[in-house]
Design a protein around this motif. Structure first.
Motif, PDB file in Angstrom:
ATOM      1  N   TRP A  48      11.747 -56.701  -4.771  1.00  0.00           N
ATOM      2  CA  TRP A  48      10.905 -56.985  -3.213  1.00  0.00           C
ATOM      3  C   TRP A  48      11.664 -57.876  -2.694  1.00  0.00           C
ATOM      4  O   TRP A  48      12.466 -58.396  -2.721  1.00  0.00           O
ATOM      5  CB  TRP A  48      10.129 -58.235  -4.218  1.00  0.00           C
ATOM      6  CG  TRP A  48       9.264 -58.047  -5.457  1.00  0.00           C
ATOM      7  CD1 TRP A  48       9.000 -58.235  -6.845  1.00  0.00           C
ATOM      8  CD2 TRP A  48       7.824 -57.222  -5.824  1.00  0.00           C
ATOM      9  NE1 TRP A  48       7.833 -57.047  -7.373  1.00  0.00           N
ATOM     10  CE2 TRP A  48       7.421 -56.427  -6.130  1.00  0.00           C
ATOM     11  CE3 TRP A  48       7.242 -56.168  -4.152  1.00  0.00           C
ATOM     12  CZ2 TRP A  48       6.130 -55.689  -6.457  1.00  0.00           C
ATOM     13  CZ3 TRP A  48       6.381 -55.938  -4.056  1.00  0.00           C
ATOM     14  CH2 TRP A  48       5.082 -55.009  -5.565  1.00  0.00           C
ATOM     15  N   LYS A  80       3.825 -57.483  -2.313  1.00  0.00           N
ATOM     16  CA  LYS A  80       3.061 -58.116  -3.117  1.00  0.00           C
ATOM     17  C   LYS A  80       2.127 -59.449  -1.866  1.00  0.00           C
ATOM     18  O   LYS A  80       3.477 -59.525  -1.004  1.00  0.00           O
ATOM     19  CB  LYS A  80       4.253 -59.105  -4.170  1.00  0.00           C
ATOM     20  CG  LYS A  80       4.128 -59.943  -5.040  1.00  0.00           C
ATOM     21  CD  LYS A  80       5.134 -60.577  -5.492  1.00  0.00           C
ATOM     22  CE  LYS A  80       6.300 -59.293  -5.943  1.00  0.00           C
ATOM     23  NZ  LYS A  80       7.273 -60.577  -7.134  1.00  0.00           N
ATOM     24  N   VAL A  90      -0.788 -57.248  -6.198  1.00  0.00           N
ATOM     25  CA  VAL A  90       0.057 -56.447  -5.716  1.00  0.00           C
ATOM     26  C   VAL A  90      -0.533 -54.938  -5.570  1.00  0.00           C
ATOM     27  O   VAL A  90      -1.115 -54.470  -6.561  1.00  0.00           O
ATOM     28  CB  VAL A  90       0.892 -55.180  -7.335  1.00  0.00           C
ATOM     29  CG1 VAL A  90       2.050 -54.533  -6.827  1.00  0.00           C
ATOM     30  CG2 VAL A  90       2.300 -56.951  -7.186  1.00  0.00           C
TER      31      VAL A  90
END
Length: 114
Positions: A48, A80, A90
């Motif tokens: 991420w 996300k 998600v």
């Protein structure tokens, strides 16, 4: 007179270069709620990136608001989304194109936790 014409040509050339640059990638929040965090990862990698909502003046993305996305190349990504009530979702395999808008809607929110 030549200086004036040369100045006009340079000014117009510079303006054209600005218009040639696109608006960049933008996310359009079409979910029914405000998003407090929005992160992207290359599809399937769970790596991420930074919270993109920090690019917004109020650090959140309201319903029907667009958010400028930075540091992302065109490709396929997982997103996300975190909501103020701590719900986190998600959305997988989103296609992001250069200088384009991509959106997420409520029906895309299938992988959610609290």
């Amino acid at each position: 007179m030549r200086w004036i014409m040369a100045s006009i040509v340079l000014l117009l050339a510079g303006t054209g270069a600005l218009f040639a640059q696109g608006k960049g990638v933008r996310f359009w929040n079409l979910t029914s709620s405000t998003i407090s965090s929005f992160q992207l990862s290359p599809a399937g990698k769970n790596e991420w990136g930074p919270n993109q909502t920090l690019n917004d003046n109020d650090k959140k993305v309201d319903h029907d608001e667009r958010l400028r996305i930075t540091g992302v190349e065109p490709g396929r990504y997982d997103a996300k989304l975190t909501y103020p009530d701590t719900k986190q979702c998600v959305v997988r395999n989103i296609e992001i194109k250069a200088d384009a808008v991509f959106s997420i809607v409520d029906k895309d929110l299938k992988d959610c936790t609290r």
